[in-house]
Design a protein around this motif. Structure first.
Motif, PDB file in Angstrom:
ATOM      1  N   GLN B   4      38.127  49.633  41.750  1.00  0.00           N
ATOM      2  CA  GLN B   4      37.655  48.699  40.720  1.00  0.00           C
ATOM      3  C   GLN B   4      38.050  47.259  41.033  1.00  0.00           C
ATOM      4  O   GLN B   4      37.275  46.333  40.863  1.00  0.00           O
ATOM      5  CB  GLN B   4      38.256  49.097  39.362  1.00  0.00           C
ATOM      6  N   GLU B   5      39.269  47.165  41.528  1.00  0.00           N
ATOM      7  CA  GLU B   5      39.742  45.811  41.800  1.00  0.00           C
ATOM      8  C   GLU B   5      38.913  45.120  42.870  1.00  0.00           C
ATOM      9  O   GLU B   5      38.614  43.955  42.770  1.00  0.00           O
ATOM     10  CB  GLU B   5      41.208  45.832  42.214  1.00  0.00           C
ATOM     11  N   TYR B   8      35.518  43.975  41.401  1.00  0.00           N
ATOM     12  CA  TYR B   8      35.472  42.790  40.528  1.00  0.00           C
ATOM     13  C   TYR B   8      36.540  41.773  40.912  1.00  0.00           C
ATOM     14  O   TYR B   8      37.477  41.546  40.170  1.00  0.00           O
ATOM     15  CB  TYR B   8      35.647  43.185  39.048  1.00  0.00           C
ATOM     16  N   LEU B  10      36.490  38.698  41.003  1.00  0.00           N
ATOM     17  CA  LEU B  10      36.533  37.495  40.164  1.00  0.00           C
ATOM     18  C   LEU B  10      37.602  37.593  39.089  1.00  0.00           C
ATOM     19  O   LEU B  10      38.155  36.595  38.653  1.00  0.00           O
ATOM     20  CB  LEU B  10      35.167  37.263  39.511  1.00  0.00           C
ATOM     21  N   LEU B  11      37.899  38.830  38.680  1.00  0.00           N
ATOM     22  CA  LEU B  11      38.896  39.033  37.636  1.00  0.00           C
ATOM     23  C   LEU B  11      40.276  38.607  38.094  1.00  0.00           C
ATOM     24  O   LEU B  11      41.127  38.272  37.293  1.00  0.00           O
ATOM     25  CB  LEU B  11      38.950  40.517  37.238  1.00  0.00           C
ATOM     26  N   HIS B  12      40.501  38.669  39.414  1.00  0.00           N
ATOM     27  CA  HIS B  12      41.849  38.415  39.918  1.00  0.00           C
ATOM     28  C   HIS B  12      41.968  37.087  40.667  1.00  0.00           C
ATOM     29  O   HIS B  12      42.981  36.816  41.275  1.00  0.00           O
ATOM     30  CB  HIS B  12      42.298  39.574  40.813  1.00  0.00           C
ATOM     31  N   TRP B  15      42.566  31.227  38.783  1.00  0.00           N
ATOM     32  CA  TRP B  15      41.701  30.236  38.140  1.00  0.00           C
ATOM     33  C   TRP B  15      42.304  28.832  38.134  1.00  0.00           C
ATOM     34  O   TRP B  15      41.578  27.849  38.010  1.00  0.00           O
ATOM     35  CB  TRP B  15      41.345  30.674  36.721  1.00  0.00           C
TER      36      TRP B  15
END
Lengths: 619, 486
Positions: B4-5, B8, B10-12, B15
């Motif tokens: 999963q990581e 996605y 972008l989740l990690h 920012w």
């Protein structure tokens, strides 16, 4: 792996520290560049802004009837940007504008000399040569494209409609180094014009207007890129104000004509307003020679002239007032109760007392006030002053009496500058008690100083002060400070010129002075001033000095509604009635009638041609 | 969980870095607006003007960033070698196909735009070096390993020098900062910094006379520095040996005595005393190393003698080896030659532009110096002038702070990498960024030499922007996948 890595992990602090240190150093650098001084800002402005100065047109000068005396004529300045000036054919350039090679080199060196040209910059236009006349200029303009770095600036020069009034009108010229340093507002730049003499100088601020400025953006190649901030900081030039003088052009012309070949001055005032109707000083010069490139040369020549034509004798010449001064003595005596109009004094060909003799001419004796003025009796006025100065009962001491006397003289406009709106006025001399204490070491009395009673001795006055005395008598007790300017366009005259100055002597005593002066004209010393149809009042003066006596006249007319007060001084002209009286009469006639009768015209011509031979002594 | 990581990433993504990147990009574009804006011309979005073009480059950069974040981070490790050698080939070919632009042959015409391969080679080199150091058992203290790593850096560097892009080549020196983190002895870095200091001080003050003596301030000051640095090194590497207790007072006494003698008795060149002191110190250290069989004494002696030799060769090099124009550049930089119209013109004008900004600046697009083209290359290498002039101290200090934040954040991110590969790559990115900021901003403020390298995210141009975007987002992608590697 992890062992060795961990050993070096502390180094992240060193690396982070280095990054922080760099940024801190750079912040400090930014601070010093941007906030510490505004040198860089100034540098940037001089880089990017080209300030185009818009010169306003200088105000016109008109006479009291609105006739133009001084106006503007276009002329051109040659400017040079030193940084861009390269590869110019010097020979061609010099020939085109008519200068020598040496002159060219000298001008170039002068531009770069910070002592002579304090605002020098390589990148801004510098004045190379001022006031190129139109015909030379047109040739230069044709060839301008060949002279890299040179440009033209349109300016204007002053022009005069006549040869008259040089001392009053004055002139303009390039601002001097000294004037630049004294300009606390920093309005002027090197090469600007400024009034040098006359009203051009005293009304410089009103006449010049206000320079405008267009701030243009200039790119690295020197090309103009439009107005800075779309012209938000541009200022418009404000044209100078026109000046209307109290001067009557015709009267001034006549006055200068009458003084031809003589040294002296004529001042005429309008008694009610204090306006100067004419002010002539001889010798004079044509103001038109003080225009353009020859000004310097001409100015130098005039300064070197022994007869001192640049001196405005009407306000700068200090002469013994002579018998005109007797009027003031009479008024003081009357006001102080020393004499009354009926009291008579003996005159045996003069004033004789305690071995002192002041001579007088033959006339009936004893004599009272009005005939004494009429015949200009020396003795009468000596008695008058002597009685005042020796009146210990009233004043306590001769010093106190002298002080009282001096106060009256000052109130009548003597001893100090009257405050006319022309540069260079002199104050004349009225001695006071401390002056005599010093001169005579404390031991003096009325007899010691008796000659001041008849306007001799230590007393001196300017012709303007004498004319002012005539105006005061005409006004019966007050004067308006004499001034040349009648009105300023959209402006107010200095309130000084709108206030009546009372002398402290009552009006009723003035009536006796008027009567005396009228008598002098009818059957006294001033008979030459008895004009048909005009009630003239006058007083002669014969001022003794080192050379031949000065011929003096003071008078006003008409007696009951005075419109003109006049003083005439002709140096070494002899008795008052030789030059003073007839010239004064011509002035009065011209002004009141607007013209001279045929007989008077002949007389005027006669006096115009009467030249007095002057010696070489210093004046 | 692991799958999963990677799906996605972008989740990690970090920012903070993305945000700093976007803010810097925006500031950069606005600065280009200010720098290229001409009077009466307000259309920034036209393809014909640079602001419009730069918008397109920014759009491409953002797409590139997005694509990178969507890739599988495993590939970077495996493809690093291929990427590196590919770039080397491109760099070799470049001078032959590139047009000559101002003497440099580094721009390749791709038809619709020009590309500077050197900008991308940095990223490739960083990946290759990271891969090398990541190898099992690799330590930089091993001379052979160190030589390998240095070789990886020097190869593209040399190729770029051949394209006559010395500035871009010098950027590769930034890798030595990363090496320091990875265990390169600090004394090497220190020696390098000391050499720069000797050079600057020695040359700058070589013609100033020390009052009361016959010696030059430059020579005197550098000898003092050598003496103190040597004592400092002894303190660090051979403490508790009594050496400092002998040579500190001895030096102070000798220098003080020499200065006094020269001042009041007979003026002479006091540098001789210091020179003898340094040589004496070195001989003592050599004798120590012989007696104790300790290499560290010998190394410090080499440092002291080397520094002294460097001092006397630098002056010679400047006056005999360097070309006159190079010498002039150095002299202008050191403030020895006020040549405001020639070599010093750019820096002088850029200082004027920045200095005229004041506290708050002249306002967006109101800068006169930049707008009227007083500053050369104001939208590329000298872009920081526009910030200084239009945004003033507040704006330029703000931009500096943003860069500092980004650099510190990158150090933080690098340190949290589980793999040596990630950490080395992160430090490489950080070092290159720091070098660019250090040289570029220092250059416009007249602090560092005028080396033509762009200010990241600010300077106009696609290659530099894409190069930095590529480098930064590859690191962000590696960082986003760091947990999977645990």
């Amino acid at each position: 792996m992890s062992v060795s890595t961990n050993r070096f992990e502390v180094r992240k602090f060193v690396i982070g520290g280095v990054a922080i240190a760099i940024v801190v150093v750079y912040m400090v650098r930014l601070f010093t560049l941007q906030l510490w001084s505004d040198d860089y800002k100034k540098n940037a402005d001089s880089n990017a802004f080209r300030k185009d100065i818009q010169y306003p047109s200088r105000g016109l000068i008109l006479d009291r009837k609105g006739r133009i005396l001084v106006y503007n004529e276009p002329s051109y300045n040659i400017m040079v940007v030193m940084h861009e000036q390269r590869g110019v054919d010097t020979l061609d350039f010099c020939e085109t504008i008519g200068i020598t090679r040496e002159d060219y080199e000298k001008r170039m060196t002068d531009i770069k000399d910070p002592a002579k040209n304090p605002g020098y910059s390589r990148y801004t236009p510098q004045l190379f040569m001022a006031q190129i006349p139109a015909q030379e200029f047109s040739l230069f303009r044709e060839k301008l494209f060949r002279f890299r770095g040179f440009s033209i600036e349109k300016r204007s020069t002053r022009q005069y409609t006549g040869a008259i009034g040089a001392h009053i009108l004055g002139d303009v010229a390039e601002i001097s180094q000294k004037e630049l340093e004294e300009d606390s507002d920093h309005y002027y730049k090197s090469g600007d014009y400024i009034g040098k003499l006359g009203v051009e100088r005293s009304y410089e601020k009103q006449l010049r207007g206000v320079k405008g400025m267009r701030i243009m953006l200039r790119d690295v190649h020197g090309r103009t890129q439009g107005h800075y901030q779309d012209g938000r900081y541009d200022t418009q030039a404000v044209p100078g104000k026109n000046l209307t003088l109290g001067l009557d052009k015709d009267l001034q012309e006549l006055a200068e004509r009458l003084l031809t070949g003589k040294l002296g001055a004529i001042v005429a005032l309008e008694p009610q307003t204090g306006e100067v109707l004419c002010m002539a000083s001889a010798p004079t010069y044509d103001p038109r020679i003080m225009v353009g490139r020859d000004r310097g040369k001409n100015h130098q020549r005039l300064s070197a002239d022994k007869m001192r034509p640049l001196l405005n004798r009407a306000i700068m010449g200090t002469y013994p007032p002579g018998s005109t001064f007797k009027i003031t003595q009479a008024l003081v005596g009357l006001q102080e109760g020393i004499i009354d109009p009926q009291i008579s004094f003996p005159c045996s060909h003069g004033f004789n007392y305690k071995g002192l003799h002041v001579g007088c001419h033959g006339h009936a004796s004893p004599i009272n006030l009005v005939p004494a003025i009429g015949t200009s009796c020396n003795s009468y006025f000596c008695w008058n002053l002597y009685r005042m100065l020796s009146n210990k009962r009233k004043y306590g001491s001769v010093q106190a009496a002298m002080t009282k006397w001096k106060d009256y003289m000052v109130a009548m406009g003597y001893g100090y500058k009257l405050g006319i709106d022309l540069p260079g006025e002199r104050r004349g001399m009225i001695p006071n008690a401390p002056y005599y204490d010093k001169a005579y070491k404390g031991s003096w009395n009325g007899l010691t100083v008796i000659s001041i009673a008849i306007g001799q001795g230590e007393v001196t006055a300017t012709p303007l002060q004498i004319a002012n005395l005539a105006a005061t008598v005409a006004n019966r007790g007050y004067y308006m400070v004499p001034h040349v300017v009648h009105s300023i366009q959209d402006g107010e005259l200095d309130p000084l010129y709108r206030t009546k100055k009372y002398t402290g002597v009552d009006r009723r005593w003035y009536d006796y002075a008027v009567a005396g002066m009228r008598k002098a004209v009818i059957d006294g010393t001033c008979r030459g001033a008895n004009l048909p149809g005009i009630e003239v009042c006058g007083k002669t003066g014969t001022a003794q000095n080192r050379g031949h006596d000065h011929s003096v006249f003071m008078g006003f007319a008409p007696m009951n509604e005075p419109r003109i007060a006049v003083a005439v001084y002709v140096e070494n002209g002899g008795f008052g009635n030789v030059y003073g009286v007839p010239i004064g009469a011509l002035i009065i006639e011209q002004y009141l009638n607007g013209k001279l009768s045929e007989a008077s015209q002949k007389k005027a011509e006669h006096f115009q041609n009467m030249h007095i031979k002057y010696g070489d002594y210093e004046r | 969980m692991l799958q999963q990581e990677t799906k996605y990433p972008l989740l990690h993504v970090d920012w903070v870095v993305v945000l700093l990147y976007l803010v810097l990009l925006t500031c950069g574009w606005l600065s280009i607006c200010g720098a290229t804006h001409e009077l009466g011309d307000t259309n920034f979005f036209d393809w014909e003007v640079r602001t419009g073009k730069q918008l397109v480059w920014i759009g491409c950069a953002l797409s590139l960033a997005f694509v990178i974040l969507m890739t599988n981070d495993k590939h970077y490790d495996t493809l690093a070698g291929l990427f590196y050698w590919g770039m080397v080939v491109v760099l070799v070919i470049t001078p032959f196909v590139a047009k000559d632009i101002k003497g440099s042959r580094s721009w390749v015409n791709l038809g619709f735009c020009n590309i500077q391969p050197a900008e991308f080679a940095k990223c490739a080199t960083a990946l290759a070096v990271a891969k090398l150091i990541n190898q099992y058992g690799f330590t930089l203290s091993d001379m052979r390993n160190f030589a390998k790593a240095a070789g990886l850096i020097l190869l593209p560097m040399g190729l770029i020098v051949m394209q006559k892009e010395t500035g871009s080549a010098l950027v590769y020196l930034a890798f030595f900062l990363m090496f320091y983190r990875e265990g390169m002895p600090g004394c090497i870095l220190f020696t390098a910094v000391a050499a720069v200091a000797y050079f600057v001080v020695g040359i700058r003050f070589s013609e100033t006379e020390l009052p009361g003596t016959l010696s030059s301030v430059g020579e005197f000051a550098v000898l003092i520095m050598i003496w103190l640095f040597s004592l400092g090194m002894v303190c660090v590497y051979a403490p508790r040996t009594g050496f400092v207790r002998i040579f500190l007072p001895l030096g102070l006494g000798a220098v003080g005595g020499a200065l006094a003698f020269s001042r009041w008795i007979v003026p002479f060149d006091v540098s001789w005393v210091l020179l003898l002191l340094c040589i004496g110190m070195s001989l003592y250290m050599v004798w120590q190393s012989l007696g104790q069989r300790a290499v560290r004494w010998l190394l410090i002696a080499v440092f002291t003698l080397g520094s002294t030799a460097f001092l006397y060769t630098a002056d010679f090099a400047l006056n005999r080896v360097l070309e006159p124009h190079q010498r002039l550049r150095i002299q202008v930089l050191l403030g020895m030659n006020e040549d405001d119209r020639g070599a010093g013109y750019n820096v002088n004008q850029s200082k004027i532009a920045i200095g005229s900004g004041g506290l708050e600046g002249k306002g967006f697009m109101n800068g006169t110096q930049t707008k009227l083209k007083y500053v050369p290359e104001q939208d590329t290498d000298f872009i920081f002038c526009t910030v200084g002039e239009e945004q003033g101290f507040m704006g330029s200090a703000g931009v500096l702070s943003l860069f500092l934040l980004l650099i510190l954040r990158l150090i933080y991110l690098s340190e949290r990498q589980s793999s040596t590969f990630g950490r080395v790559y992160g430090y490489s990115v950080m070092s290159i960024l720091l070098f660019h900021v250090f040289i570029n901003i220092g250059m416009v403020m007249g602090l560092t030499p005028v080396i033509g390298i762009p200010l990241p995210f600010f300077s106009y141009g696609g290659s530099s922007l894409w190069g930095f975007t590529l480098m930064l987002f590859i690191f962000l992608r590696i960082d986003a996948g760091r947990k999977r590697r645990l």
